[in-house]
Scaffold this motif. Structure first.
Motif, PDB file in Angstrom:
ATOM      1  N   TYR A  90     -31.652  45.750  -3.782  1.00 28.30           N
ATOM      2  CA  TYR A  90     -32.605  45.047  -4.639  1.00 28.30           C
ATOM      3  C   TYR A  90     -33.460  44.065  -3.846  1.00 28.30           C
ATOM      4  O   TYR A  90     -34.627  43.835  -4.181  1.00 28.30           O
ATOM      5  N   THR A  91     -32.899  43.497  -2.779  1.00 27.99           N
ATOM      6  CA  THR A  91     -33.648  42.515  -1.971  1.00 27.99           C
ATOM      7  C   THR A  91     -34.803  43.153  -1.202  1.00 27.99           C
ATOM      8  O   THR A  91     -35.740  42.460  -0.811  1.00 27.99           O
ATOM      9  N   THR A 136     -32.354  51.972  -3.521  1.00 27.14           N
ATOM     10  CA  THR A 136     -31.782  51.815  -4.866  1.00 27.14           C
ATOM     11  C   THR A 136     -31.716  53.143  -5.609  1.00 27.14           C
ATOM     12  O   THR A 136     -31.000  53.247  -6.614  1.00 27.14           O
ATOM     13  N   LEU A 184     -36.390  46.043  -2.433  1.00 26.10           N
ATOM     14  CA  LEU A 184     -36.830  47.072  -3.373  1.00 26.10           C
ATOM     15  C   LEU A 184     -38.295  47.440  -3.172  1.00 26.10           C
ATOM     16  O   LEU A 184     -38.663  48.623  -3.174  1.00 26.10           O
ATOM     17  N   LEU A 200     -26.491  48.478  -4.922  1.00 28.57           N
ATOM     18  CA  LEU A 200     -27.693  48.133  -5.680  1.00 28.57           C
ATOM     19  C   LEU A 200     -28.103  46.686  -5.446  1.00 28.57           C
ATOM     20  O   LEU A 200     -29.295  46.371  -5.358  1.00 28.57           O
ATOM     21  N   SER A 201     -27.127  45.801  -5.309  1.00 29.18           N
ATOM     22  CA  SER A 201     -27.428  44.393  -5.051  1.00 29.18           C
ATOM     23  C   SER A 201     -28.108  44.213  -3.696  1.00 29.18           C
ATOM     24  O   SER A 201     -29.098  43.474  -3.572  1.00 29.18           O
TER      25      SER A 201
END
Length: 335
Positions: free
Chosen positions: A294-295, A304, A297, A290-291
Motif C-alpha cells: 500500500y505504501t 497489491t 501503490l 497488502l500493508s
C-alpha cells in the motif's frame, strides 16, 4: 342394449393378479439425508467451482514456494521493485517486465523471471504471496478447529443441561463477547509480541462464541424429543446422548456455520496485519503483504494485485461454498 342384472355372473369377471407386497414397493431409490445433501451440493455449480478454486489455492500455498529458487526472505536491492515477468507470456503487457516502456530486467541485468514481481527489498512476491496464503489458511484452520471443538462442546453442554449450568455458562459467554476482537488483540500485545501466536490466542478466546450459541439452540430443540428419551430409558449417559445423538443430528448446521467462520477469520487476520497488529516482517501474510504494498501503490500497483486477488478469491469462494452447504443441508431451502 344394457345387460340386465340376471346376466351378470361370476364367470364374466377375472381376478386381477396383484401382489400385496407391490403396494409397499418403493418406486425410487432410497437415499440417506447425508447422501441427499451431498447430491444437492454437487448440483450447485457455484459451490463446485468455488471448491475447485479453493483446492487450487490450497495446493499452490503448499507447492508454490517450492517452485522458486528464492525463499521468502532472500533480499537484493538490485532486483527491488521489479514488475512481473513471464518470458513465455511476454506478449501480455502486464507480464513483460516493462515499466513505463522500459524493460527493468534488461536494464538491471536480471535474467531470472519473477512471475509476481518483487517488493521494495527485492524479495520474490511469488514466494511471499503463497507463503502468506499458507499463514492465512492456517489462521482459518485454527478458527475452524476452535468452532468445532470449543464452540460445539461448550454449546452442547450448556444447552443440554440447562438450568443453573446454562445460566452461568451463558453469562460467561456474554462477558467474553462483550469485549471486541480488537481490544482482545491490543490487550494481548501488551503481554506478547504481535504475530501468529497473538492472533491464535485471540481467535481461541473469542471466535467460538457464535458457534456455541448455535449449538446450544440445537440442543434445546432436540433434547426433549423421543429419540433422546429412548436413549435415556435404555441407560445412555449424558455424555453419550450429547456426543452420539444430539451433536450428530446438528452436524449439518455445525458444518455450515464453520464454513462461514473461515472467511471471517481470514479477513480478521488480514485486517490486523494491515494495521500493524498482526503478522510482521520477515513473516508474510496476505494482510502484511497488502500493508507493505500500500505504501508504494501509486508507483508499483502490481504489488497489491496478486495478494489482493488471492484474498478476494478466498473470501468469495468460502462464502459461496458456505451458501451451497446451507442450501444442501437445510431441508427448508430445497428447490
Amino acid at each position: 342394449m344394457a345387460m340386465s342384472n340376471e346376466e351378470l355372473t361370476k364367470e364374466l369377471f377375472t381376478p386381477a393378479d396383484i401382489s400385496h407386497a407391490a403396494s409397499e414397493k418403493l418406486s425410487s431409490e432410497v437415499v440417506s439425508a447425508w447422501k441427499d445433501a451431498f447430491r444437492r451440493l454437487f448440483r450447485n455449480k457455484g459451490a463446485m467451482i468455488s471448491l475447485v478454486i479453493l483446492i487450487i489455492i490450497i495446493g499452490m500455498s503448499i507447492i508454490g514456494p517450492m517452485t522458486s529458487k528464492y525463499s521468502a526472505d532472500d533480499q537484493s536491492l538490485i532486483r527491488s521493485n521489479l514488475p512481473p515477468k513471464v518470458t513465455a507470456l511476454s506478449w501480455l503487457p502486464f507480464l513483460n517486465g516493462k515499466e513505463n516502456g522500459v524493460d527493468m530486467y534488461q536494464e538491471r541485468g536480471v535474467k531470472q523471471d519473477f512471475w509476481f514481481g518483487t517488493d521494495t527489498l527485492g524479495r520474490d512476491q511469488w514466494t511471499r504471496t503463497w507463503d502468506g496464503t499458507r499463514i492465512s489458511l492456517l489462521i482459518a484452520l485454527i478458527a475452524a478447529l476452535a468452532d468445532m471443538f470449543i464452540g460445539v462442546v461448550y454449546g452442547g453442554i450448556s444447552g443440554y443441561f440447562g438450568g443453573a449450568i446454562d445460566n452461568v455458562m451463558q453469562r460467561i459467554v456474554e462477558i467474553i463477547s462483550g469485549i471486541p476482537y480488537l481490544v482482545w488483540v491490543i490487550l494481548l500485545i501488551l503481554i506478547l509480541q504481535p504475530g501468529l501466536l497473538t492472533i491464535t490466542i485471540a481467535i481461541l478466546a473469542t471466535n467460538w462464541i457464535a458457534m456455541s450459541r448455535i449449538v446450544r439452540g440445537e440442543m434445546l430443540k432436540f433434547k426433549n424429543q423421543e429419540f433422546v428419551l429412548a436413549s435415556r430409558t435404555l441407560g445412555a449417559g449424558n455424555g453419550r446422548i450429547i456426543f452420539r445423538h444430539l451433536i450428530p443430528n446438528s452436524l449439518g448446521m455445525i458444518i455450515v456455520n464453520t464454513m462461514f467462520s473461515v472467511p471471517n477469520a481470514i479477513f480478521f487476520e488480514a485486517f490486523l496485519s494491515f494495521i500493524g497488529l498482526g503478522i510482521r516482517d520477515p513473516q508474510a501474510s496476505l494482510g502484511s503483504l497488502l500493508s507493505s504494498a500500500y505504501t508504494v501503490l501509486q508507483l508499483h500497483p502490481y504489488q497489491t494485485l496478486y495478494p489482493g486477488l488471492v484474498i478476494s478469491l478466498l473470501l468469495i469462494c468460502f462464502n459461496i461454498l458456505g451458501d451451497g452447504l446451507r442450501d444442501a443441508f437445510d431441508p427448508k431451502l430445497r428447490r
